[in-house]
Write an enzyme that holds these catalytic residues in place. Structure first.
Site, PDB file in Angstrom:
ATOM      1  N   GLU A 331       0.810  -1.228   0.000  1.00 56.10           N
ATOM      2  CA  GLU A 331       0.000   0.000   0.000  1.00 56.10           C
ATOM      3  C   GLU A 331       0.845   1.281   0.000  1.00 56.10           C
ATOM      4  OE1 GLU A 331      -2.748   0.088   3.283  1.00 56.10           O
ATOM      5  OE2 GLU A 331      -3.482  -1.937   2.923  1.00 56.10           O
ATOM      6  N   GLY A 332       2.160   1.161   0.095  1.00 58.90           N
ATOM      7  CA  GLY A 332       2.996   2.350   0.228  1.00 58.90           C
ATOM      8  C   GLY A 332       3.202   2.767   1.661  1.00 58.90           C
TER       9      GLY A 332
END
Length: 363
Positions: A331-332
């Site tokens: 997801e970062g």
């Protein structure tokens, strides 16, 4: 006839004046990199006392070609897509989790939403190729290359046209956020089955056996892990002659990986700072670096994930991760968590006193 006597004047400059004159002379003859290192070294601290922050400060300033770097309008881009290889039982979760998690992102209920809000990072979710049609949303960017890739066990995952579309659409997204003033961007992803794509990319790029490139991904058990390895060994054997980065991407990649690759290349082209997240984002970066080696000047590895092969992959790419928190969410999240450290590196370079300005004696 008068005799004029010449007067002798003695001039003895103080030690401080001599040091000042020498310093000015040296500075004029320094390269940019020497001036930058000198600025870091003369802050009110022992040499190297800020550790990795000093390296980050040097890297950001060098990438921006200025002694006073700045971070503007940070963005996090999360690319989502489905993978045909997920049908081969390589994940602990069913394929529909991809679109369900995108809905969670849009509902602002995921970890990446929380961390981006906390650190004032703008967030966009990119539909690179999810097997679902989303309604318009302020956080959503529609850049669908298809409704999931093909299974690389049976055929090439992407077509050549899809690869080209992904590279171009990723680059266009960077151009859009650059117009908003962004000069630092993080890359995250979501896609059931994408750790398998990343493992295959790693194996084909590094020539390491699949066993060294495969981890538990979403948390498969021992039996599932053995099955995942067996499937990926068959895929790697099928595509073993792939050597060109774009060929590898077409054969075993994903829509989100391809768009991240294109976006990273354009971010480098625009002189942006690139924050690389975990295993999947690293596979996209590895492809980009194979195409444009100088991208490493702009890239910061934000963390080393708990995915077993990630550290070995980062080592292969000569990266130095900022964090090691046992993360394996994607997801970062690693990018968002490490962004304040990059901020701190830039802030100390710009705002911390030097020995001279603070009147502190330097050894």
């Amino acid at each position: 006839m008068s005799v004029l006597r010449a007067k002798t004047f003695s001039f003895t400059p103080s030690l401080s004046k001599i040091c000042f004159i020498v310093a000015i002379f040296k500075k004029k003859n320094m390269t940019f990199e020497e001036q930058l290192q000198n600025k870091i070294d003369l802050k009110t601290k022992p040499l190297g006392a800020l550790g990795t922050l000093e390296k980050i400060a040097f890297q950001v300033a060098k990438a921006q070609n200025t002694l006073t770097p700045e971070l503007r309008h940070p963005y996090m881009l999360v690319f989502a897509a489905d993978h045909g290889l997920a049908k081969e039982g390589v994940s602990a979760y069913p394929a529909e989790v991809t679109y369900q998690m995108v809905m969670n992102f849009l509902g602002e209920g995921a970890a990446i939403n929380v961390f981006c809000k906390q650190h004032n990072i703008d967030l966009k979710i990119v539909d690179s190729g999810v097997n679902f049609d989303f309604k318009d949303h302020t956080l959503l960017v529609k850049a669908k290359a298809g409704y999931g890739t093909k299974s690389s066990l049976q055929e090439n995952a992407l077509t050549k046209t899809q690869v080209e579309f992904c590279l171009v659409s990723g680059a266009k997204l960077i151009q859009q956020i650059a117009q908003e003033g962004c000069n630092i961007v993080g890359f995250g992803e979501m896609g059931i089955g994408n750790t398998s794509s990343a493992s295959l990319i790693m194996s084909l790029l590094t020539k390491k056996p699949i066993a060294q490139c495969v981890g538990r991904g979403t948390g498969v058990n021992d039996t599932q892990l053995d099955h995942k390895k067996a499937v990926l060994e068959k895929v790697a054997l099928k595509h073993k002659d792939a050597t060109n980065p774009l060929d590898i991407l077409q054969r075993v990649g994903g829509f989100e990986i391809a768009q991240i690759c294109g976006a990273m290349l354009e971010a480098h082209n625009k002189g942006m700072i690139i924050l690389v997240d975990g295993f999947i984002a690293t596979s996209a970066y590895a492809l980009a670096k194979s195409l444009v080696p100088s991208i490493s000047d702009n890239a910061i590895f934000t963390h080393v994930s708990d995915e077993s092969a990630h550290r070995e992959f980062v080592d292969f790419l000569h990266g130095e991760p900022l964090l090691d928190l046992g993360l394996r969410l994607g997801e970062g999240t690693g990018c968002a968590l490490s962004y304040p450290l990059v901020q701190s590196a830039v802030n100390f370079l710009n705002n911390m006193a030097s020995f001279d300005s603070a009147g502190v004696s330097n050894k």
